[in-house]
Design an enzyme around this catalytic site. Sequence first.
Site, mmCIF file in Angstrom:
data_model
loop_
_atom_site.group_PDB
_atom_site.id
_atom_site.type_symbol
_atom_site.label_atom_id
_atom_site.label_comp_id
_atom_site.label_asym_id
_atom_site.label_seq_id
_atom_site.Cartn_x
_atom_site.Cartn_y
_atom_site.Cartn_z
ATOM 1 N N LYS A 193 48.371 33.560 38.090
ATOM 2 C CA LYS A 193 48.414 32.645 39.226
ATOM 3 C C LYS A 193 48.971 31.271 38.836
ATOM 4 O O LYS A 193 49.822 30.723 39.526
ATOM 5 C CB LYS A 193 46.985 32.488 39.752
ATOM 6 C CG LYS A 193 46.880 32.270 41.201
ATOM 7 C CD LYS A 193 45.459 32.526 41.679
ATOM 8 C CE LYS A 193 44.423 32.019 40.706
ATOM 9 N NZ LYS A 193 43.499 31.054 41.311
ATOM 10 N N ARG A 268 36.879 30.136 49.672
ATOM 11 C CA ARG A 268 36.151 31.234 49.036
ATOM 12 C C ARG A 268 35.222 31.952 50.012
ATOM 13 O O ARG A 268 34.671 32.992 49.677
ATOM 14 C CB ARG A 268 35.337 30.717 47.855
ATOM 15 C CG ARG A 268 36.191 30.335 46.672
ATOM 16 C CD ARG A 268 35.359 30.276 45.416
ATOM 17 N NE ARG A 268 36.111 29.724 44.306
ATOM 18 C CZ ARG A 268 36.971 30.405 43.560
ATOM 19 N NH1 ARG A 268 37.184 31.673 43.796
ATOM 20 N NH2 ARG A 268 37.616 29.811 42.592
ATOM 21 N N ARG A 307 44.928 36.831 25.474
ATOM 22 C CA ARG A 307 44.905 35.385 25.659
ATOM 23 C C ARG A 307 43.751 34.782 24.857
ATOM 24 O O ARG A 307 43.895 33.724 24.243
ATOM 25 C CB ARG A 307 44.755 35.061 27.149
ATOM 26 C CG ARG A 307 44.927 33.600 27.484
ATOM 27 C CD ARG A 307 45.102 33.399 28.965
ATOM 28 N NE ARG A 307 43.807 33.235 29.651
ATOM 29 C CZ ARG A 307 43.689 33.043 30.973
ATOM 30 N NH1 ARG A 307 44.747 33.022 31.744
ATOM 31 N NH2 ARG A 307 42.488 32.895 31.519
ATOM 32 N N ARG A 313 39.587 30.468 24.304
ATOM 33 C CA ARG A 313 38.654 30.307 25.428
ATOM 34 C C ARG A 313 37.549 31.343 25.314
ATOM 35 O O ARG A 313 37.798 32.548 25.277
ATOM 36 C CB ARG A 313 39.394 30.512 26.759
ATOM 37 C CG ARG A 313 39.901 29.224 27.347
ATOM 38 C CD ARG A 313 40.685 29.474 28.607
ATOM 39 N NE ARG A 313 39.842 29.979 29.713
ATOM 40 C CZ ARG A 313 40.252 29.985 30.979
ATOM 41 N NH1 ARG A 313 41.453 29.540 31.299
ATOM 42 N NH2 ARG A 313 39.464 30.444 31.929
ATOM 43 N N ARG A 325 33.854 38.837 35.540
ATOM 44 C CA ARG A 325 34.626 37.834 36.295
ATOM 45 C C ARG A 325 35.564 38.525 37.296
ATOM 46 O O ARG A 325 35.766 38.040 38.415
ATOM 47 C CB ARG A 325 35.443 36.960 35.346
ATOM 48 C CG ARG A 325 34.626 35.804 34.772
ATOM 49 C CD ARG A 325 35.284 35.185 33.560
ATOM 50 N NE ARG A 325 36.621 34.687 33.822
ATOM 51 C CZ ARG A 325 37.586 34.613 32.907
ATOM 52 N NH1 ARG A 325 37.345 35.002 31.654
ATOM 53 N NH2 ARG A 325 38.763 34.140 33.208
#
Length: 369
Positions: A193, A268, A307, A313, A325
């Site tokens: 995104k 949302r 990633r 992260r 998630r």
Amino acid sequence: MIKLHDKYFKPFVSAKEIDDALQRLVDEIAEDVGDEIPVFVGILNGSFMLTSDFVKKYPKTCEVTFIKLASYEGVKSSEDIQRLIGLTQDLTGRTVIILEDIIDTGNTLHEVHRIFRNEKVKSLKIATLFYKPEAYKKDFKLHYVGIEIPNKFIVGYGLDYDGLGRNLPEVYQIKETQHMTNLVLFGPPGAGKGTQAEFLKEKYNLVHISTGDVFRYNIKNETALGMLAKSYMDKGALVPDQVTIDMLNAEVEKNADAKGFIFDGFPRTNAQAEALDKLMDSKDSQINAMIALEVDDEVLVKRLLERGKTSGRADDADEEVIRNRIKVYYNETAILKDYFTAQEKYFGVDGVGSVEEITKRLSAVIDKL
Ligand code: IMP
Ligand code: MG
């Protein structure tokens, strides 16, 4: 919304409201005229539709004729003079009622009075379907007024914008903000995104509003809204939708001449989607599309683990956390998918492939909006 030439127009007065206003005019006029046989004079071109509908409703005997507004080059310089032509009938002793589609500055009305000055009519009355009191600069009496409207350009029901729109059965008002492309961008974590938002922003000259960034900005800069949001967060409570909407509104205001927005991370919930619609509406605009990047779960998990190895992260390192998630994302967005699908604004885009391939697919959707 409709487009005529280069301008956009939004629905303003429905066919039913026009019909009701016409009926009121007919009733009032029929009552005042009594037993006389009036001559209704429509001012072309705009009054053709109104005149036709009006006389069909008129409950008694009447005559109908038309005069036409024509432009002439002024004798001096290049001034444009509007003249009414076509009054060939002898109206001596008659009850004349002018039917105007709209009275704006009143210049046309001035012409009407000019050409009737030497006619020995019994009475001359003015009826108009629409009237813009803020624009009216004359003091001729308006005997019958259908609907008062603000000083904004309208089309439809006989009224045109440079030749177009006369045929529309309802009336549309010009949109002050011209066409914007407002997108709600969705995608599960790892769908790409962020990368695509950067590209779309450049290509379409849009402003990217990420709710996360907006929150961080407001809190960091201790804006009133930031402090308010923080007071909820400190208590472990959800920030009310209105606070978030107010922050987004401030962002939208800051970019008043943007070609459009990409909303990222918002809405949302249904309530938020409705609030966003309202916000857009207040800007004379709308959300054009919800675009969701669709990527298979297994591909996402693989991408995010990759990633995680390089970014460090923490939430990208653990497969369980990643899968959760993704699940949360689908739970949250399912409602929104329904919301936008109902408005025919949901577009799923295959998010597997090279960055260029995906941007091409996104552009194909946006170019058709
Ligand atoms: P006026 O002479 O300024 O009162 O305006 C009357 C004429 O201008 C109308 O008969 C229309 O032809 C045109 N006009 C005024 N306002 C509008 C509008 O909002 N839409 C389309 N035509 C309009
Ligand atoms: Mg007219």
